[in-house]
Design an enzyme around this catalytic site. Structure first.
Site, PDB file in Angstrom:
ATOM      1  N   ASP A  96      34.602 -11.996 -43.290  1.00 44.24           N
ATOM      2  CA  ASP A  96      33.932 -10.744 -42.966  1.00 44.24           C
ATOM      3  C   ASP A  96      34.907  -9.906 -42.149  1.00 44.24           C
ATOM      4  O   ASP A  96      35.759 -10.434 -41.445  1.00 44.24           O
ATOM      5  CB  ASP A  96      32.647 -11.016 -42.184  1.00 44.24           C
ATOM      6  CG  ASP A  96      31.855  -9.745 -41.967  1.00 44.24           C
ATOM      7  OD1 ASP A  96      32.067  -8.797 -42.754  1.00 44.24           O
ATOM      8  OD2 ASP A  96      31.051  -9.683 -41.026  1.00 44.24           O
ATOM      9  N   SER A  97      34.743  -8.608 -42.240  1.00 42.09           N
ATOM     10  CA  SER A  97      35.753  -7.693 -41.708  1.00 42.09           C
ATOM     11  C   SER A  97      35.633  -7.407 -40.225  1.00 42.09           C
ATOM     12  O   SER A  97      36.551  -6.927 -39.598  1.00 42.09           O
ATOM     13  CB  SER A  97      35.640  -6.362 -42.429  1.00 42.09           C
ATOM     14  OG  SER A  97      34.341  -5.826 -42.194  1.00 42.09           O
ATOM     15  N   GLY A  98      34.468  -7.672 -39.661  1.00 40.64           N
ATOM     16  CA  GLY A  98      34.237  -7.252 -38.281  1.00 40.64           C
ATOM     17  C   GLY A  98      33.234  -6.117 -38.225  1.00 40.64           C
ATOM     18  O   GLY A  98      32.820  -5.683 -37.162  1.00 40.64           O
ATOM     19  N   GLY A  99      32.845  -5.636 -39.406  1.00 36.46           N
ATOM     20  CA  GLY A  99      31.871  -4.558 -39.453  1.00 36.46           C
ATOM     21  C   GLY A  99      30.558  -4.940 -38.784  1.00 36.46           C
ATOM     22  O   GLY A  99      29.908  -4.115 -38.132  1.00 36.46           O
ATOM     23  N   ASP A 150      33.127  -1.909 -42.632  1.00 37.09           N
ATOM     24  CA  ASP A 150      31.985  -1.027 -42.877  1.00 37.09           C
ATOM     25  C   ASP A 150      31.304  -0.714 -41.558  1.00 37.09           C
ATOM     26  O   ASP A 150      31.651  -1.282 -40.522  1.00 37.09           O
ATOM     27  CB  ASP A 150      30.982  -1.688 -43.840  1.00 37.09           C
ATOM     28  CG  ASP A 150      30.341  -2.932 -43.244  1.00 37.09           C
ATOM     29  OD1 ASP A 150      31.012  -3.621 -42.456  1.00 37.09           O
ATOM     30  OD2 ASP A 150      29.176  -3.225 -43.560  1.00 37.09           O
ATOM     31  N   GLN A 191      25.961   0.491 -47.818  1.00 44.17           N
ATOM     32  CA  GLN A 191      25.117   0.681 -46.638  1.00 44.17           C
ATOM     33  C   GLN A 191      23.989   1.657 -46.990  1.00 44.17           C
ATOM     34  O   GLN A 191      23.710   1.864 -48.154  1.00 44.17           O
ATOM     35  CB  GLN A 191      25.963   1.193 -45.454  1.00 44.17           C
ATOM     36  CG  GLN A 191      26.860   0.115 -44.851  1.00 44.17           C
ATOM     37  CD  GLN A 191      26.076  -0.942 -44.083  1.00 44.17           C
ATOM     38  OE1 GLN A 191      24.929  -0.739 -43.691  1.00 44.17           O
ATOM     39  NE2 GLN A 191      26.682  -2.110 -43.896  1.00 44.17           N
ATOM     40  N   GLY A 218      23.954  -4.306 -44.054  1.00 43.67           N
ATOM     41  CA  GLY A 218      22.996  -3.540 -43.267  1.00 43.67           C
ATOM     42  C   GLY A 218      21.555  -3.986 -43.429  1.00 43.67           C
ATOM     43  O   GLY A 218      20.639  -3.268 -43.041  1.00 43.67           O
ATOM     44  N   ASP A 268      25.338 -15.461 -47.200  1.00 40.76           N
ATOM     45  CA  ASP A 268      25.815 -16.213 -46.043  1.00 40.76           C
ATOM     46  C   ASP A 268      24.777 -15.991 -44.968  1.00 40.76           C
ATOM     47  O   ASP A 268      24.095 -14.968 -44.966  1.00 40.76           O
ATOM     48  CB  ASP A 268      27.163 -15.687 -45.535  1.00 40.76           C
ATOM     49  CG  ASP A 268      26.979 -14.424 -44.732  1.00 40.76           C
ATOM     50  OD1 ASP A 268      26.816 -13.358 -45.344  1.00 40.76           O
ATOM     51  OD2 ASP A 268      26.945 -14.500 -43.486  1.00 40.76           O
ATOM     52  N   CYS A 306      14.824 -35.778 -49.404  1.00 36.20           N
ATOM     53  CA  CYS A 306      16.178 -35.272 -49.175  1.00 36.20           C
ATOM     54  C   CYS A 306      17.186 -36.418 -49.213  1.00 36.20           C
ATOM     55  O   CYS A 306      16.939 -37.494 -48.665  1.00 36.20           O
ATOM     56  CB  CYS A 306      16.239 -34.561 -47.826  1.00 36.20           C
ATOM     57  SG  CYS A 306      17.870 -33.895 -47.448  1.00 36.20           S
ATOM     58  N   CYS A 308      20.352 -36.188 -48.009  1.00 36.14           N
ATOM     59  CA  CYS A 308      21.467 -35.971 -47.086  1.00 36.14           C
ATOM     60  C   CYS A 308      21.659 -37.184 -46.174  1.00 36.14           C
ATOM     61  O   CYS A 308      20.771 -38.023 -46.036  1.00 36.14           O
ATOM     62  CB  CYS A 308      21.242 -34.700 -46.252  1.00 36.14           C
ATOM     63  SG  CYS A 308      20.160 -34.923 -44.828  1.00 36.14           S
ATOM     64  N   CYS A 311      18.856 -37.589 -43.498  1.00 38.00           N
ATOM     65  CA  CYS A 311      17.563 -38.079 -43.975  1.00 38.00           C
ATOM     66  C   CYS A 311      17.646 -39.509 -44.490  1.00 38.00           C
ATOM     67  O   CYS A 311      16.651 -40.230 -44.478  1.00 38.00           O
ATOM     68  CB  CYS A 311      17.014 -37.154 -45.054  1.00 38.00           C
ATOM     69  SG  CYS A 311      16.418 -35.589 -44.374  1.00 38.00           S
ATOM     70  N   HIS A 337      21.969 -31.657 -42.310  1.00 38.54           N
ATOM     71  CA  HIS A 337      20.739 -31.587 -43.094  1.00 38.54           C
ATOM     72  C   HIS A 337      20.466 -30.160 -43.573  1.00 38.54           C
ATOM     73  O   HIS A 337      20.167 -29.939 -44.754  1.00 38.54           O
ATOM     74  CB  HIS A 337      19.532 -32.088 -42.307  1.00 38.54           C
ATOM     75  CG  HIS A 337      18.253 -31.772 -42.997  1.00 38.54           C
ATOM     76  ND1 HIS A 337      17.756 -32.534 -44.035  1.00 38.54           N
ATOM     77  CD2 HIS A 337      17.410 -30.711 -42.882  1.00 38.54           C
ATOM     78  CE1 HIS A 337      16.660 -31.969 -44.512  1.00 38.54           C
ATOM     79  NE2 HIS A 337      16.432 -30.866 -43.831  1.00 38.54           N
TER      80      HIS A 337
END
Length: 371
Positions: A96-99, A150, A191, A218, A268, A306, A308, A311, A337
């Site tokens: 990510d750019s920091g926006g 952005d 945006q 946004g 994300d 699950c 994992c 679990c 998990h």
RNA sequence: GGAGGGGUUCCCGAGUGGCUAAAGGGAGCAGACUGUAAAUCUGCCGGCGAAGCCUUCGGUGGUUCGAAUCCACCCCCCUCCA
């Protein structure tokens, strides 16, 4: 205007109404979509080793330009051999750019058309981030997918403020395109707040720039789930269908399924990792809050179904004890998990789109996570 | 036997006449968390409840308009000296 110069490629493999199952290719590996990217802001997905991460099913992770720029600095990382080597993750990394920090660290910054002037949250020093600088930093990090700088506006905000952010984001997007040198893929960001006209304007402007993928930014900044979905409904049809669509920072299991239903391919979110550290587990039966007294004597795992590591090996009673005691292992096991759950959710969505039962999965998630 | 110190709401611990149902921790209970300044933050935490009322600061009895706070006696605990 076609500016794509990376080896990045995206294929849509199957569709179910607006939901897509696809795959994109980077020099460091392929990623199946819909994809979830665990968040590793500071060059680490908190509480996970890269090996742990692979075992959860993660194919790509996210990291952050702003944070790595401030500490330890992109030059140091470049000297050590790039971000992948630095953190020992050999799969794709999206940065990510920091926006977003323009939004989350709003008190510490000033925005002009040139860029963002901000005070380091670490030492208070005055710094500047421009679109060109954001690309340069991401190239030094060795990012597989770079994000343009952005401006993410808060919610609620005025139409004028959102309009200015759209203009600036488009202006900055062009500068990012012009600033790139290497093979790294570059995604643009739409945006526009919750204003249909602005979202449409932004979608068109960003789509024209030939990015490898398009992100919707946004959102998940305070608006309701329904509002978020409305924005997606009128924004997604305007995005190029042959590029991945990335919904930034989202979300809850419900947000994710509903966004996939509207054509989103990538996500994300810090929820699975942060909430894990704060004692909340996502399961196929709904959410579990570890500190609740009702789990004190629970011998079973968080989720019987699950597979994992957590679990398969630990009781809720033990996980609760670890959380209440503030033990490090609590964060580790809960994060394992939750990431496993999120990545399994993505796997199931891909499978369900391929096999045309997506709506069934969608309604079962809606039932469990409708709050 | 002598000299000192102390017993406060689950625990630790502040509080020396009204602003005190009683600071602050802890524990406990509950809630939040969405491109991570987060292993963070918030609320509740004597009882019933709308205001308000009732019970509470080792025990009993006093002084006072009013006491966790002052006085008397009693019961425990700790330190030092014999």
């Amino acid at each position: 205007m076609e500016t794509q110069c990376s080896s990045f490629r995206f294929d849509v493999l199957a569709e179910s109404d607006n939901a897509r199952r696809g795959r994109f290719y980077t020099s460091r590996g392929t990623v199946d979509t819909p994809a979830f990217m665990p968040v590793g802001t500071q060059g680490t997905v908190k509480a996970m080793t890269p090996e742990n991460l692979k075992n959860t099913g993660a194919q790509i992770i996210l990291s952050n330009t702003y944070h790595l720029h401030l500490r330890p600095g992109e030059d140091l990382i470049e000297t050590i051999g790039g971000l992948h080597k630095f953190m020992a993750w050999d799969g794709p990394i999206l940065t990510d750019s920091g926006g977003y920090q323009v939004f989350s660290l709003a008190k510490l910054r000033k925005i002009t058309d040139d860029g963002i002037e901000f005070q380091s949250h670490i030492d208070g020093s005055t710094r500047c981030l421009t679109p060109e600088k954001a690309v340069q930093i991401q190239e030094k990090l060795g990012s597989d997918i770079m994000m343009v700088l952005d401006e993410c506006v808060p919610y609620p905000c005025s139409e004028e403020q959102a309009f200015n952010a759209v203009k600036r984001t488009s202006f900055w997007a062009k500068r990012c395109v012009n600033a790139r040198h290497g093979e790294n893929a570059l995604f643009g960001i739409v945006q526009g707040g919750v204003f249909r006209n602005l979202r449409e304007m932004s979608a068109v402007q960003i789509s024209e720039l030939g990015f490898d993928g398009i992100a919707v930014g946004g959102l998940s900044v305070g608006e309701s789930h329904d509002t978020m979905m409305e924005v997606l409904e009128y924004t997604l049809p305007l995005l190029p269908s042959d590029r991945p669509h990335y919904l930034m920072g989202v979300g809850t299991p419900l947000d994710i399924v509903e966004a996939v239903a509207r054509g989103i391919d990538m996500f994300d979110c810090v929820l699975p990792t942060r909430n894990a550290r704060n004692g909340q587990l996502f399961t196929w039966k709904g959410k579990i809050t570890l500190k609740q007294a009702k789990y004190k004597l629970e011998k079973g795992p968080p989720d019987e179904s699950c597979t994992c590591y957590t679990c398969r090996n630990f009781s809720l009673a033990y996980l609760r004890h670890l959380f209440m005691s503030g033990e490090i292992l609590s964060s580790v096991l809960a994060t394992m998990h939750n990431l496993h759950f999120y990545l399994e959710l993505m796997l199931k969505m891909r499978h369900s789109v391929e096999n045309q039962y997506f709506d069934k999965l969608r309604s079962s998630i809606k039932e469990m996570y409708n709050d």
